[in-house]
Every structure is written in C-alpha cells, then in structure tokens.
Design an enzyme around this catalytic site. Sequence first.
Site, PDB file in Angstrom:
ATOM      1  CG  ASP A   1      -1.873  -1.132   1.271  1.00  0.00           C
ATOM      2  OD1 ASP A   1      -2.345  -1.540   0.198  1.00  0.00           O
ATOM      3  OD2 ASP A   1      -2.139  -1.628   2.374  1.00  0.00           O
ATOM      4  NE  ARG A   2       0.232   8.214  -2.263  1.00  0.00           N
ATOM      5  CZ  ARG A   2      -0.524   9.278  -2.136  1.00  0.00           C
ATOM      6  NH1 ARG A   2      -1.829   9.161  -2.028  1.00  0.00           N
ATOM      7  NH2 ARG A   2       0.007  10.471  -2.137  1.00  0.00           N
TER       8      ARG A   2
END
Length: 181
Positions: free
Chosen positions: A46-47
């Site tokens: 995930d970012r």
Amino acid sequence: MARVILFNKPFGVLSQFTDKGSAGNQRATLSDFITLPGVYPAGRLDRDSEGLMVLTDDGRLQARISSPKYRKPKTYLVQVEGMPDAAQLDALRAGVTLKDGPTRPAEVASIAPPDLWPRDPPVRFRKTVPDAWLRLTITEGRNRQVRRMTAHVGLPCLRLVRWSVGDWTLDGVAPGTWRDA
C-alpha cells in the site's frame, strides 16, 4: 537466470511504475527509484506502507511470490495504537474473520521498538494513547490485510513496514534504494 531486485519502498510511493491517478496530481511511483527495464513487482504494498518490495523479470517467479496459494511468508513490523494483550495476540494467531472471510493464522509477537529510519511524515504521537510494536507474519496477502487484522482486534495500525518476503529481507537496503538479491 532470473533477476531479483529488493527495493525498500518509502511511505507515500505507489507500488507500480505509473500513476493513473488524476491529471496534474502525479504521485511518486517505482519509476522514480528504479529505472531497470523489464522488472516488475511481485506483489503490492500500500501507498501508506513502507518496506520490502521484490521485483523480478521472471513471470513464473513473480507468480510464485505473489500468489497466496504458495503461502510465501511475509513479515511485517507493525506499530499499533494501544498495548496488545494476550487475547488480542491469540486472536491474530488463530486467524480473524474479516469482511472478505477468515484469515489464515498469523505468527505474532510483541517486540521492542525496532531501529528503523524516521518516517516522513512522522507518525502522529498522542500523549494519552500508548503505542506498541508487533512482528506479524502472514502467508496470504489480501488488500490492506495486516491493517485490517490489527484493527479487528482493537489495535489500529499507525505504521506498517514489510521486513521480509520468504528469505529476502530489508537488511542493508535503505529507504528509496534497491539491490540485487
């Protein structure tokens, strides 16, 4: 012979080479750090998560790393809000039921705060709410799974760093850098 790259993804970087987001709002991607042709991520991160990403030029190897059917262990260092108790840790060890079904059992232990690089931006600090660190290993990789698992047992995730995938680790790989495995 397959090429395998170990990359330490910083917070805020997309785990892909291009950003298909809104025009004029380009976010950092793997291409800002890796300019090797022909390597692709084996799995996602995930970012708002940091840590190890494995990239390879071998499609079969990429599938073996990222597919849940191969049960490749992935270990995370997780800073959580609150102090975990035995019941919360036992629930994670047994597997929890999320909206998309039950998770496989996880290996989990409370650990001392690890010696990690500072995160930019820093994790918010609240004087009235303690935090703790866990080492958590899973053998699947659903969307935001570790965050959802810890939240499910009442321990919201503040920081998530993937430390290892199988035998590959972040040892010696600084944030935003990569090395051949």
